[in-house]
Design an enzyme around this catalytic site. Structure first.
Site, PDB file in Angstrom:
ATOM      1  N   SER A   1     -24.369 -26.917 -57.220  1.00 55.50           N
ATOM      2  CA  SER A   1     -24.131 -28.013 -58.154  1.00 55.50           C
ATOM      3  C   SER A   1     -24.946 -29.241 -57.775  1.00 55.50           C
ATOM      4  CB  SER A   1     -22.644 -28.378 -58.165  1.00 55.50           C
ATOM      5  OG  SER A   1     -21.878 -27.345 -58.734  1.00 55.50           O
TER       6      SER A   1
ATOM      7  N   ASP B   1     -21.145 -35.575 -66.417  1.00 56.15           N
ATOM      8  CA  ASP B   1     -21.145 -34.973 -65.084  1.00 56.15           C
ATOM      9  C   ASP B   1     -22.430 -35.281 -64.320  1.00 56.15           C
ATOM     10  OD1 ASP B   1     -20.016 -33.650 -62.969  1.00 56.15           O
ATOM     11  OD2 ASP B   1     -20.641 -31.655 -63.624  1.00 56.15           O
TER      12      ASP B   1
ATOM     13  N   HIS C   1     -19.216 -34.468 -60.265  1.00 59.60           N
ATOM     14  CA  HIS C   1     -18.100 -33.810 -59.583  1.00 59.60           C
ATOM     15  C   HIS C   1     -18.407 -33.526 -58.107  1.00 59.60           C
ATOM     16  CE1 HIS C   1     -20.278 -29.976 -60.687  1.00 59.60           C
ATOM     17  NE2 HIS C   1     -19.806 -29.618 -59.502  1.00 59.60           N
TER      18      HIS C   1
END
Length: 406
Positions: A250, A173, A143
């Protein structure tokens, strides 16, 4: 006539005095011989005289001792130079003019102020990543780089590179980005299967654009399902930690106390504090090479929405006078919806079915059924025992490839 005492009396007194003196001297010498330490003064020496004239001792200042380096410092130093910042940019185009405004009447009514051309703007994002090979392969979240037109990678020493997305897998992911570098620092990858609840967890990344940020916590729990995390479209279980994870973290590493990467920081619960999630590094190790080669990662699916059923939940469902179905009061997985044209629909799975066994193994939770499907082979049969009303039926489902259904 004056008379006098005899002279012999005086000599007798002198003799007595002399005898008393001799006896006293003998007793004194005997006492000194028997108790010399008590009766004689201490013997003076040169050292004792020097000690007597020396000034009183002064308090000494303790020599400073360097405190040992913390394990957090050691861990971060081991991997810190391999953590990178990832900046992305993509051009987003707004839809063109609404056909409603193509009518000349409405165009004149609005005074010709209706925009004629689509509007474009640049959308920027940021995240983190870690170098896993010295030639410039970087592991991050899907993402972080999904849909990006440009990817810029910044090393800790300030050098910037243009990144190219080699491979990306949305269900897990995970993504691999390549930069043109040589002899770059590499992050050591650990073994997430050895983790225990309570182990140290160190998150490193660039939250909110604050480069090289380190936070400390512990492993709060393991094998947290994607449904529990709040991202049910993902096909993996997560590590939960209370180490602070924020936007921009992230794709960065979660470390153990030895500085080994045990997870990839991925998500937070927006409605809570101290609850973050990371992808176990063993999951990344299993697919990173395929992603680096640009290969697609297969994910079997059967195409149902489901949840865990217990006798108590079944009683609640059956007690609803407006309920559409009656379900058996048992442990298993209740099928809530079957997707049209899916493998489950083709095999004959119906809404209201309760799956309680797959290939001879008991199934009591939705997570167990998801794991069984994930571990299966595409187009290879899964034999399911299903409770349908009062009947028990056996249904063979051949999983399809999730990517083909997207």
């Amino acid at each position: 006539m004056i008379s006098s005492k005899p002279e012999t009396f005086s000599w007798r007194q002198l003799t007595q005095y002399a005898l008393i003196a001799v006896i006293s001297a003998g007793l004194t010498l005997s006492a000194i011989w028997a108790f010399p330490q008590t009766l004689l003064p201490p013997r003076l020496t040169v050292s004792s005289i020097n000690a007597a004239v020396q000034p009183p001792p002064q308090p000494q200042t303790a020599t400073p001792v360097d405190s040992p380096q913390s394990f957090v410092t050691s861990a971060v130093q081991r991997v810190g130079t391999a953590v990178v910042r990832i900046d992305t940019e993509r051009v987003v185009t707004n839809p063109g003019i609404n056909p409603f405004f193509d009518d000349p009447f409405f165009r004149e009514f609005f005074g010709g102020g209706v925009p004629q051309n689509p509007q474009e703007y640049r959308q920027r994002g940021e995240g983190s990543g870690l170098i896993i090979e010295s030639n410039g392969l970087i592991l991050t979240n899907a993402h972080v780089v999904s849909g990006a037109d440009t990817v810029t990678v910044t090393l800790k020493d300030g050098r910037q590179f243009t990144g190219k997305v080699r491979g990306m897998d949305e269900p897990s992911d995970l993504a691999v980005v390549k930069i043109e570098g040589r002899d770059l620092p590499v992050a050591p990858l650990g073994d997430s299967s050895q983790l225990k609840v309570g182990d140290w967890a160190i998150a490193v990344g660039n939250p909110l654009g604050l480069d090289n940020t380190v936070t400390l916590g512990i492993i709060s729990t393991l094998n947290r399902s994607s449904a529990q995390v709040g991202i049910p479209d993902k096909r993996l279980d997560f590590i939960q930690t209370d180490a602070a994870i924020n936007p921009g973290n992230s794709g960065g590493p979660l470390l153990n106390e030895r500085g080994e990467v045990i997870g990839i920081n991925t998500a937070i619960r927006a409605d809570a504090q101290g609850i973050g999630f990371a992808i176990p590094i063993n999951k990344a190790k299993a697919i990173k090479d395929k992603l680096a080669r640009g290969e697609q990662i297969p994910h079997p699916y059967i195409g149902v929405r489901l949840f865990t059923l217990t006798p108590e939940i079944a009683q609640q469902i059956n007690s609803d006078p407006n309920g559409a179905i009656l379900v058996p009061e048992m442990n298993g997985v209740l099928i809530e919806q079957v997707m049209p044209n899916s493998p489950a629909a083709t095999a004959g799975i119906r809404r209201g079915d309760v799956i309680f066994q797959v290939d001879g193994k008991p199934i009591t939770t939705a997570e167990q059924l998801q794991d069984a499907v994930e571990q299966s082979q595409i187009n290879q049969p899964l034999n399911m025992q299903v409770k349908r009303g009062e009947q028990t039926v056996e249904i063979s489902v051949r999983p399809g490839n999730l990517q083909d259904a997207l």
